[in-house]
Design a protein around this motif. Structure first.
Motif, PDB file in Angstrom:
ATOM      1  N   VAL A  12     -28.787 -24.891 -13.107  1.00 48.77           N
ATOM      2  CA  VAL A  12     -27.691 -25.679 -12.534  1.00 48.77           C
ATOM      3  C   VAL A  12     -26.494 -25.592 -13.475  1.00 48.77           C
ATOM      4  N   GLU A  13     -25.437 -24.984 -12.994  1.00 50.38           N
ATOM      5  CA  GLU A  13     -24.219 -24.847 -13.802  1.00 50.38           C
ATOM      6  C   GLU A  13     -23.329 -26.071 -13.557  1.00 50.38           C
ATOM      7  N   THR A  14     -22.995 -26.805 -14.630  1.00 50.31           N
ATOM      8  CA  THR A  14     -22.190 -28.018 -14.470  1.00 50.31           C
ATOM      9  C   THR A  14     -20.748 -27.836 -14.912  1.00 50.31           C
ATOM     10  N   GLY A  15     -20.434 -26.711 -15.537  1.00 46.47           N
ATOM     11  CA  GLY A  15     -19.074 -26.472 -15.992  1.00 46.47           C
ATOM     12  C   GLY A  15     -19.051 -25.778 -17.342  1.00 46.47           C
ATOM     13  N   ASN A  16     -17.970 -25.090 -17.624  1.00 44.08           N
ATOM     14  CA  ASN A  16     -17.813 -24.365 -18.884  1.00 44.08           C
ATOM     15  C   ASN A  16     -16.733 -25.009 -19.748  1.00 44.08           C
ATOM     16  N   LEU A  51     -18.414 -21.424 -23.867  1.00 38.80           N
ATOM     17  CA  LEU A  51     -19.695 -22.118 -23.815  1.00 38.80           C
ATOM     18  C   LEU A  51     -19.949 -22.609 -22.395  1.00 38.80           C
ATOM     19  N   ALA A  52     -21.210 -22.796 -22.085  1.00 39.16           N
ATOM     20  CA  ALA A  52     -21.617 -23.352 -20.799  1.00 39.16           C
ATOM     21  C   ALA A  52     -22.243 -24.720 -21.012  1.00 39.16           C
ATOM     22  N   ALA A  53     -22.354 -25.472 -19.923  1.00 39.40           N
ATOM     23  CA  ALA A  53     -23.180 -26.675 -19.886  1.00 39.40           C
ATOM     24  C   ALA A  53     -24.171 -26.464 -18.734  1.00 39.40           C
ATOM     25  N   ARG A  54     -25.155 -25.617 -18.998  1.00 40.38           N
ATOM     26  CA  ARG A  54     -26.123 -25.190 -17.980  1.00 40.38           C
ATOM     27  C   ARG A  54     -27.357 -26.088 -18.071  1.00 40.38           C
ATOM     28  N   ASN A 110     -15.073 -22.695 -12.394  1.00 40.43           N
ATOM     29  CA  ASN A 110     -15.113 -23.524 -11.186  1.00 40.43           C
ATOM     30  C   ASN A 110     -16.419 -24.282 -10.982  1.00 40.43           C
ATOM     31  N   HIS A 111     -17.331 -24.217 -11.937  1.00 36.46           N
ATOM     32  CA  HIS A 111     -18.624 -24.873 -11.752  1.00 36.46           C
ATOM     33  C   HIS A 111     -18.500 -26.396 -11.843  1.00 36.46           C
ATOM     34  N   SER A 112     -19.338 -27.093 -11.087  1.00 36.01           N
ATOM     35  CA  SER A 112     -19.491 -28.542 -11.218  1.00 36.01           C
ATOM     36  C   SER A 112     -20.921 -28.906 -10.849  1.00 36.01           C
ATOM     37  N   LEU A 113     -21.372 -30.037 -11.356  1.00 37.20           N
ATOM     38  CA  LEU A 113     -22.734 -30.475 -11.072  1.00 37.20           C
ATOM     39  C   LEU A 113     -22.947 -30.690  -9.586  1.00 37.20           C
ATOM     40  N   ASP A 114     -22.041 -31.405  -8.939  1.00 36.79           N
ATOM     41  CA  ASP A 114     -22.235 -31.714  -7.520  1.00 36.79           C
ATOM     42  C   ASP A 114     -22.235 -30.456  -6.658  1.00 36.79           C
ATOM     43  N   ALA A 115     -21.328 -29.524  -6.952  1.00 34.07           N
ATOM     44  CA  ALA A 115     -21.280 -28.291  -6.169  1.00 34.07           C
ATOM     45  C   ALA A 115     -22.538 -27.464  -6.372  1.00 34.07           C
ATOM     46  N   SER A 116     -23.035 -27.431  -7.602  1.00 30.12           N
ATOM     47  CA  SER A 116     -24.247 -26.661  -7.881  1.00 30.12           C
ATOM     48  C   SER A 116     -25.459 -27.275  -7.203  1.00 30.12           C
ATOM     49  N   HIS A 123     -26.084 -23.371 -23.512  1.00 29.85           N
ATOM     50  CA  HIS A 123     -24.684 -23.222 -23.909  1.00 29.85           C
ATOM     51  C   HIS A 123     -24.148 -21.796 -23.866  1.00 29.85           C
ATOM     52  N   ASP A 124     -24.970 -20.817 -23.624  1.00 29.58           N
ATOM     53  CA  ASP A 124     -24.466 -19.450 -23.566  1.00 29.58           C
ATOM     54  C   ASP A 124     -23.815 -19.220 -22.207  1.00 29.58           C
ATOM     55  N   ALA A 125     -22.496 -19.061 -22.197  1.00 26.93           N
ATOM     56  CA  ALA A 125     -21.760 -18.956 -20.933  1.00 26.93           C
ATOM     57  C   ALA A 125     -22.032 -17.659 -20.193  1.00 26.93           C
ATOM     58  N   HIS A 126     -22.567 -16.661 -20.884  1.00 25.89           N
ATOM     59  CA  HIS A 126     -22.682 -15.330 -20.289  1.00 25.89           C
ATOM     60  C   HIS A 126     -24.124 -14.818 -20.209  1.00 25.89           C
ATOM     61  N   ASN A 127     -25.064 -15.568 -20.734  1.00 28.97           N
ATOM     62  CA  ASN A 127     -26.473 -15.166 -20.709  1.00 28.97           C
ATOM     63  C   ASN A 127     -27.342 -16.375 -20.407  1.00 28.97           C
TER      64      ASN A 127
END
Length: 288
Positions: free
Chosen positions: A6-10, A41-44, A78-84, A257-261
């Motif tokens: 689940v991607e919540t945003g970068n 960074l990601a917040a995955r 463009n990621h968000s918790l609700d959209a994901s 936290h890895d935005a690309h992996n």
């Protein structure tokens, strides 16, 4: 059981802070910095559907902080918790449990939201139990000066006030099983007191959510420890034990936290444990 990323945003943080004493000329190869020295960074998060339970592991920065606050973290994408969640066919009201690896704002900020008239705060997951542990809760609600800016009262106290806060029982041992949640937990104390790393067995593979023990692929080598860690020498010891266990058992690392992996495996080499292969989540699990 079904498991979903689940991607919540970068967002971005200073590369020097993220890599501590490692020189930029080295870490910039794996985590290239922008003109402000910030790295992607990601917040995955991880969503675990198990019977009638829907467990969300961490929930990102949330959206209740001020524009000034978020300006420090350069949110992008463009990621968000609700959209994901919606893309997976779920809503935040479906979440039965929110498991928090630790209570730094980029891991638990989405737990709490403004109420309708913005006069106070309320849980963003009205039907969920929030899971932490007693030692970490005490650490976070009575913070040291080093971590105080990461433990925000508005993220924490409404959980307790709502009556939705619960604590897992800590037992000694590596990858202990949690009777409360049905998956294993590794406790680690180098980054912050009693960080919890969950692991699940899914489609014959062990998937470990590595949170801030190994934030990105670039942090796999043993000395690559964040400047944010409260006990960096302890992180070294914890990482050594963890990396060897992962390599020996061919576990999959799930990066928050890895935005690309998203995922990787490890291997033992003459220079220590190193990256073996990178995968996207569905590259591994849709093929089975």
């Amino acid at each position: 059981m079904t498991v979903y990323p689940v991607e919540t945003g970068n967002f971005k943080l200073d590369g020097g802070a993220m890599f501590g004493v490692v020189p930029k000329s080295i870490w910039n190869r794996t985590n290239p910095a922008d003109n402000n020295n910030m790295i992607d960074l990601a917040a995955r998060c991880l969503l675990i559907e198990d019977g009638d339970r829907l467990i969300l592991v961490d929930n990102g920065l949330g959206n209740k902080q001020s524009e000034k606050f978020f300006s420090y973290y350069y949110r992008w994408g463009n990621h968000s918790l609700d959209a994901s969640l919606e893309a997976l066919g779920f809503h935040r009201d479906d979440i039965s449990d929110v498991f928090l690896t630790h209570l730094h704002f980029d891991h638990c900020g989405g737990s709490i939201q403004w109420n309708k008239d913005r006069t106070g705060y309320e849980p963003a997951f009205k039907n969920a139990r929030f899971w932490s542990n007693k030692d970490h809760w005490e650490w976070a609600t009575h913070p040291n000066a080093r971590e105080k800016a990461s433990f925000l009262k508005e993220n924490l106290l409404p959980m307790e006030e709502s009556g939705q806060l619960h604590f897992v029982n800590r037992k000694e041992g590596v990858f202990q099983e949690s009777s409360e949640l049905g998956f294993g937990i590794l406790f680690a104390d180098g980054h912050t007191e009693k960080q919890m790393l969950p692991h699940v067995t899914y489609k014959g593979k062990t998937l470990v959510f590595v949170a801030d023990l190994i934030p990105t692929v670039g942090h796999i080598p043993l000395p690559y420890v964040m400047g944010y860690d409260t006990r960096p020498l302890l992180t070294l010891k914890e990482k050594a034990n963890f990396l060897n266990t992962v390599a020996e058992n061919n576990y999959l690392l799930f990066f928050e936290h890895d935005a690309h992996n998203q995922l990787c495996t490890l291997k033992k080499t003459e220079k220590g444990v190193r990256l073996n292969q990178l995968f996207s989540f569905y590259e591994v699990f849709n093929s089975q």
